[in-house]
Design a protein around this motif. Structure first.
Motif, PDB file in Angstrom:
ATOM      1  N   MET A 178       0.846  -1.277   0.039  1.00 20.21           N
ATOM      2  CA  MET A 178       0.035  -0.020   0.021  1.00 20.21           C
ATOM      3  C   MET A 178       0.950   1.281  -0.014  1.00 20.21           C
ATOM      4  O   MET A 178       0.595   2.221  -0.489  1.00 20.21           O
ATOM      5  N   GLY A 179       2.063   1.234   0.632  1.00 21.05           N
ATOM      6  CA  GLY A 179       2.973   2.264   0.869  1.00 21.05           C
ATOM      7  C   GLY A 179       3.563   2.743  -0.642  1.00 21.05           C
ATOM      8  O   GLY A 179       3.686   3.653  -1.038  1.00 21.05           O
ATOM      9  N   ALA A 180       4.114   1.468  -1.504  1.00 21.95           N
ATOM     10  CA  ALA A 180       4.638   1.506  -2.545  1.00 21.95           C
ATOM     11  C   ALA A 180       3.359   2.046  -3.548  1.00 21.95           C
ATOM     12  O   ALA A 180       3.774   2.810  -4.514  1.00 21.95           O
ATOM     13  N   VAL A 181       2.320   1.571  -3.465  1.00 23.10           N
ATOM     14  CA  VAL A 181       1.059   2.342  -4.402  1.00 23.10           C
ATOM     15  C   VAL A 181       1.005   3.883  -4.185  1.00 23.10           C
ATOM     16  O   VAL A 181       0.717   4.331  -5.142  1.00 23.10           O
ATOM     17  N   GLY A 182       1.275   3.985  -2.835  1.00 21.59           N
ATOM     18  CA  GLY A 182       1.015   5.567  -2.470  1.00 21.59           C
ATOM     19  C   GLY A 182       2.200   6.493  -3.278  1.00 21.59           C
ATOM     20  O   GLY A 182       2.005   7.607  -3.656  1.00 21.59           O
ATOM     21  N   LEU A 183       3.414   5.843  -3.196  1.00 21.50           N
ATOM     22  CA  LEU A 183       4.574   6.387  -3.776  1.00 21.50           C
ATOM     23  C   LEU A 183       4.292   6.516  -5.450  1.00 21.50           C
ATOM     24  O   LEU A 183       4.678   7.521  -5.943  1.00 21.50           O
ATOM     25  N   PHE A 188      -9.477 -14.059  -1.344  1.00 22.37           N
ATOM     26  CA  PHE A 188     -10.033 -12.954  -2.220  1.00 22.37           C
ATOM     27  C   PHE A 188      -9.033 -12.207  -3.001  1.00 22.37           C
ATOM     28  O   PHE A 188      -9.239 -11.946  -3.941  1.00 22.37           O
ATOM     29  N   VAL A 189      -7.790 -11.996  -2.208  1.00 29.95           N
ATOM     30  CA  VAL A 189      -6.671 -11.400  -2.989  1.00 29.95           C
ATOM     31  C   VAL A 189      -6.400 -12.358  -4.221  1.00 29.95           C
ATOM     32  O   VAL A 189      -6.157 -11.732  -5.204  1.00 29.95           O
ATOM     33  N   LEU A 190      -6.156 -13.702  -4.326  1.00 30.66           N
ATOM     34  CA  LEU A 190      -5.824 -14.387  -5.361  1.00 30.66           C
ATOM     35  C   LEU A 190      -6.855 -14.403  -6.337  1.00 30.66           C
ATOM     36  O   LEU A 190      -6.402 -14.488  -7.562  1.00 30.66           O
ATOM     37  N   LEU A 191      -8.308 -14.872  -6.123  1.00 31.44           N
ATOM     38  CA  LEU A 191      -9.143 -14.970  -7.111  1.00 31.44           C
ATOM     39  C   LEU A 191      -9.837 -13.629  -7.503  1.00 31.44           C
ATOM     40  O   LEU A 191     -10.243 -13.796  -8.724  1.00 31.44           O
ATOM     41  N   VAL A 192      -9.873 -12.657  -6.735  1.00 31.57           N
ATOM     42  CA  VAL A 192     -10.658 -11.675  -7.030  1.00 31.57           C
ATOM     43  C   VAL A 192      -9.553 -10.185  -7.438  1.00 31.57           C
ATOM     44  O   VAL A 192      -9.523  -9.648  -8.581  1.00 31.57           O
ATOM     45  N   HIS A 193      -8.568 -10.044  -6.525  1.00 27.80           N
ATOM     46  CA  HIS A 193      -7.849  -8.928  -6.746  1.00 27.80           C
ATOM     47  C   HIS A 193      -6.790  -8.930  -7.679  1.00 27.80           C
ATOM     48  O   HIS A 193      -6.172  -7.947  -8.570  1.00 27.80           O
ATOM     49  N   PRO A 198      -6.432 -10.971 -10.323  1.00 30.13           N
ATOM     50  CA  PRO A 198      -6.795 -10.635 -11.800  1.00 30.13           C
ATOM     51  C   PRO A 198      -7.448  -9.273 -12.198  1.00 30.13           C
ATOM     52  O   PRO A 198      -7.343  -8.993 -13.323  1.00 30.13           O
ATOM     53  N   ARG A 199      -7.988  -8.619 -11.062  1.00 29.95           N
ATOM     54  CA  ARG A 199      -8.344  -7.378 -11.679  1.00 29.95           C
ATOM     55  C   ARG A 199      -7.160  -6.244 -11.680  1.00 29.95           C
ATOM     56  O   ARG A 199      -7.228  -5.346 -12.723  1.00 29.95           O
ATOM     57  N   ILE A 200      -6.309  -6.579 -11.018  1.00 32.74           N
ATOM     58  CA  ILE A 200      -4.620  -5.787 -11.224  1.00 32.74           C
ATOM     59  C   ILE A 200      -4.379  -5.816 -12.342  1.00 32.74           C
ATOM     60  O   ILE A 200      -3.991  -5.180 -13.133  1.00 32.74           O
ATOM     61  N   ALA A 201      -4.462  -7.323 -12.680  1.00 34.87           N
ATOM     62  CA  ALA A 201      -3.501  -7.658 -14.080  1.00 34.87           C
ATOM     63  C   ALA A 201      -4.533  -7.009 -15.436  1.00 34.87           C
ATOM     64  O   ALA A 201      -3.823  -6.628 -16.267  1.00 34.87           O
ATOM     65  N   ALA A 202      -5.835  -6.974 -15.150  1.00 39.36           N
ATOM     66  CA  ALA A 202      -6.687  -6.428 -16.189  1.00 39.36           C
ATOM     67  C   ALA A 202      -6.516  -4.813 -16.394  1.00 39.36           C
ATOM     68  O   ALA A 202      -6.742  -4.419 -17.234  1.00 39.36           O
ATOM     69  N   ALA A 203      -6.096  -4.348 -15.242  1.00 39.69           N
ATOM     70  CA  ALA A 203      -5.907  -2.830 -15.192  1.00 39.69           C
ATOM     71  C   ALA A 203      -4.773  -2.393 -14.232  1.00 39.69           C
ATOM     72  O   ALA A 203      -4.998  -1.744 -13.335  1.00 39.69           O
ATOM     73  N   PRO A 204      -3.624  -2.538 -14.968  1.00 41.56           N
ATOM     74  CA  PRO A 204      -2.395  -2.312 -14.116  1.00 41.56           C
ATOM     75  C   PRO A 204      -2.008  -0.951 -13.637  1.00 41.56           C
ATOM     76  O   PRO A 204      -1.374  -0.588 -12.876  1.00 41.56           O
ATOM     77  N   GLY A 205      -2.926   0.071 -14.499  1.00 43.88           N
ATOM     78  CA  GLY A 205      -2.533   1.330 -14.165  1.00 43.88           C
ATOM     79  C   GLY A 205      -3.436   1.898 -13.441  1.00 43.88           C
ATOM     80  O   GLY A 205      -3.687   3.190 -13.100  1.00 43.88           O
ATOM     81  N   GLU A 232      -7.253  -0.430  -7.966  1.00 44.12           N
ATOM     82  CA  GLU A 232      -7.405  -1.821  -7.971  1.00 44.12           C
ATOM     83  C   GLU A 232      -6.247  -2.163  -7.235  1.00 44.12           C
ATOM     84  O   GLU A 232      -6.304  -3.247  -6.482  1.00 44.12           O
ATOM     85  N   TRP A 233      -5.174  -1.382  -7.416  1.00 36.42           N
ATOM     86  CA  TRP A 233      -3.821  -1.801  -6.631  1.00 36.42           C
ATOM     87  C   TRP A 233      -4.026  -1.463  -5.031  1.00 36.42           C
ATOM     88  O   TRP A 233      -3.612  -2.456  -4.152  1.00 36.42           O
ATOM     89  N   THR A 234      -4.791  -0.162  -4.686  1.00 34.30           N
ATOM     90  CA  THR A 234      -5.132  -0.161  -3.305  1.00 34.30           C
ATOM     91  C   THR A 234      -6.154  -0.981  -2.579  1.00 34.30           C
ATOM     92  O   THR A 234      -5.842  -1.770  -1.647  1.00 34.30           O
ATOM     93  N   MET A 235      -7.090  -1.611  -3.653  1.00 35.02           N
ATOM     94  CA  MET A 235      -7.772  -2.617  -3.217  1.00 35.02           C
ATOM     95  C   MET A 235      -7.499  -3.693  -2.782  1.00 35.02           C
ATOM     96  O   MET A 235      -7.380  -4.696  -1.779  1.00 35.02           O
ATOM     97  N   GLY A 236      -6.391  -4.316  -3.623  1.00 38.05           N
ATOM     98  CA  GLY A 236      -5.531  -5.397  -3.396  1.00 38.05           C
ATOM     99  C   GLY A 236      -4.765  -5.553  -2.320  1.00 38.05           C
ATOM    100  O   GLY A 236      -4.590  -6.573  -1.638  1.00 38.05           O
ATOM    101  N   CYS A 237      -4.237  -4.406  -1.988  1.00 33.42           N
ATOM    102  CA  CYS A 237      -3.381  -4.243  -0.916  1.00 33.42           C
ATOM    103  C   CYS A 237      -4.152  -4.287   0.407  1.00 33.42           C
ATOM    104  O   CYS A 237      -3.745  -4.881   1.601  1.00 33.42           O
ATOM    105  N   ALA A 238      -5.191  -3.703   0.350  1.00 30.04           N
ATOM    106  CA  ALA A 238      -6.356  -3.713   1.570  1.00 30.04           C
ATOM    107  C   ALA A 238      -6.649  -5.170   1.891  1.00 30.04           C
ATOM    108  O   ALA A 238      -6.674  -5.262   2.979  1.00 30.04           O
ATOM    109  N   ALA A 239      -7.011  -5.787   0.788  1.00 30.87           N
ATOM    110  CA  ALA A 239      -7.429  -7.174   1.143  1.00 30.87           C
ATOM    111  C   ALA A 239      -6.316  -7.859   1.573  1.00 30.87           C
ATOM    112  O   ALA A 239      -6.542  -8.759   2.545  1.00 30.87           O
TER     113      ALA A 239
END
Length: 248
Positions: free
Chosen positions: A21-26, A208-213, A215-222, A226-233
């Protein structure tokens, strides 16, 4: 000390989530979106957003190392606690009853992360802590898990829509995971089968991280969202895993 012995495995997922989450913030030079709902006056303040991100990275890095686990976990527990009390609680208090579950969910996601950090800090500290202090993190986390369950029931359609399309029965899984949160929350609150409940909840949250987040990050890497949701999960999964130490 061997390298693997230097790592606190109880804190590994939690620390990785915080570092992520910190890396995403940076990377986005911004706060953690609705998980860190800063007042409008601070929105867009890049130096503060970067400082906040660095706190997360430092806390996560310290938390996963046994020698510094207490300080890292305590830092993250306090930092997320500040988000919960200073940023989310005022929103909850002024929210009409009709939207309360959604805002409580936001509060409890961060409060669960705070409880995870507090529990890891207690585990690293060892003895010498009063019993009533030791039950606070698991009590808070258990209550948060119950709110997660309620949100799955109230927003079942939204939850079902997040289930990957290749998994049949989306609505079933919305209710089933809600029931899982409820059962785990009650077990963690009561202390009955606490370690088993925390382990199963961590496994469910990790799925949830592996099955939901992922794939969603892979589909929208920018996507910042999605990155924040994945890290929160991942942080919530790590917090559930941390609750296992309350049974030791």
């Amino acid at each position: 000390m061997r390298a693997r012995d230097a790592i606190d495995t109880d804190a590994l997922a939690y620390g990785a989530g915080a570092i992520g989450m910190g890396a995403v913030g940076l990377a986005f030079a911004d706060f953690a979106l609705q998980w860190q709902p800063v007042p409008p006056a601070l929105a867009g303040n890049v130096p503060l957003a970067i400082a906040s991100a660095l706190v997360l990275i430092a806390g996560g890095a310290l938390a996963v190392m046994r020698r510094t686990a207490f300080w890292g976990a305590a830092l993250l527990g306090a930092w997320f606690g500040l988000w919960a009390i200073g940023l989310h609680l005022p929103i909850v208090l002024r929210t009409p009853a009709g939207g309360l579950v959604g805002e409580l969910l936001g509060l409890c996601e961060i409060a669960a992360m705070s409880a995870g950090g507090a529990q890891l800090a207690l585990a690293a500290r060892g003895g010498g802590v009063p019993g009533w202090v030791r039950i606070l993190p698991r009590t808070g986390f258990g209550l948060c898990a119950i709110v997660f369950a309620i949100s799955h029931f109230v927003y079942a359609d939204i939850t079902a829509a997040m289930v990957p399309g290749w998994i049949p029965g989306g609505l079933f899984w919305a209710y089933a995971t809600g029931a899982g949160h409820l059962a785990a929350g009650l077990a963690i609150l009561s202390g009955i089968r606490l370690r088993l409940a925390a382990t199963l909840l961590a496994a469910m949250a990790g799925s949830f991280v592996l099955l939901v987040h992922v794939p969603r990050i892979a589909a929208a890497p920018g996507s910042h969202l999605e990155w924040t949701m994945g890290c929160a999960a991942l942080l919530i999964a790590g917090s559930a895993w941390a609750m296992r130490t309350a049974a030791k």
